[in-house]
Design a protein around this motif. Structure first.
Motif, PDB file in Angstrom:
ATOM      1  N   ALA A  95      -4.242   8.840   2.905  1.00  0.00           N
ATOM      2  CA  ALA A  95      -4.984   8.101   1.896  1.00  0.00           C
ATOM      3  C   ALA A  95      -4.112   6.978   1.351  1.00  0.00           C
ATOM      4  O   ALA A  95      -2.950   7.179   1.040  1.00  0.00           O
ATOM      5  N   ILE A 111      -7.265  -1.366  -4.772  1.00  0.00           N
ATOM      6  CA  ILE A 111      -8.348  -0.649  -4.093  1.00  0.00           C
ATOM      7  C   ILE A 111      -7.792   0.716  -3.722  1.00  0.00           C
ATOM      8  O   ILE A 111      -6.822   0.826  -2.972  1.00  0.00           O
ATOM      9  N   ASN A 112      -8.388   1.726  -4.304  1.00  0.00           N
ATOM     10  CA  ASN A 112      -7.950   3.095  -4.066  1.00  0.00           C
ATOM     11  C   ASN A 112      -8.871   3.713  -3.021  1.00  0.00           C
ATOM     12  O   ASN A 112     -10.037   3.989  -3.288  1.00  0.00           O
ATOM     13  N   LYS A 113      -8.344   3.940  -1.840  1.00  0.00           N
ATOM     14  CA  LYS A 113      -9.137   4.489  -0.744  1.00  0.00           C
ATOM     15  C   LYS A 113      -9.062   6.009  -0.676  1.00  0.00           C
ATOM     16  O   LYS A 113      -9.501   6.611   0.289  1.00  0.00           O
ATOM     17  N   THR A 114      -8.497   6.613  -1.715  1.00  0.00           N
ATOM     18  CA  THR A 114      -8.388   8.062  -1.779  1.00  0.00           C
ATOM     19  C   THR A 114      -9.725   8.656  -2.185  1.00  0.00           C
ATOM     20  O   THR A 114     -10.311   8.253  -3.175  1.00  0.00           O
ATOM     21  N   ASP A 115     -10.191   9.601  -1.434  1.00  0.00           N
ATOM     22  CA  ASP A 115     -11.415  10.326  -1.760  1.00  0.00           C
ATOM     23  C   ASP A 115     -11.003  11.644  -2.401  1.00  0.00           C
ATOM     24  O   ASP A 115     -10.527  12.550  -1.723  1.00  0.00           O
ATOM     25  N   SER A 171       0.853  -1.190   0.000  1.00  0.00           N
ATOM     26  CA  SER A 171       0.000   0.000   0.000  1.00  0.00           C
ATOM     27  C   SER A 171       0.885   1.234   0.000  1.00  0.00           C
ATOM     28  O   SER A 171       2.012   1.209   0.496  1.00  0.00           O
TER      29      SER A 171
END
Length: 71
Positions: A48, A33-37, A9
């Motif tokens: 992020a 999986i991109n957890k960046t908003d 990650s």
């Protein structure tokens, strides 16, 4: 998803892209999986995370690639 293991990650997309290219070159399937908003980057730019997952059967090979690449 039970057969997929997180191997890496980072908050830096260029590292993720490099790793994906290395995995593909070694015939290892991976997903991200991109957890960046993107609406709130100013709030969480340093926390992020973008995560890379591979099949459980490819974990050792993928981790070896990561250690050789100095990501």
């Amino acid at each position: 998803m039970n057969d997929w293991i997180k191997i890496f990650s980072s908050s830096f997309i260029h590292k993720i892209q490099l790793l994906l290219a290395l995995l593909e070159e070694n015939e290892i399937k991976a997903f991200v999986i991109n957890k960046t908003d993107s609406m709130h980057l100013h709030l969480s730019a340093t926390t992020a995370e973008i995560e890379v997952y591979v099949s459980q059967s490819d974990v050792m090979k993928a981790k070896h690639i990561i250690s050789k690449s100095l990501l």
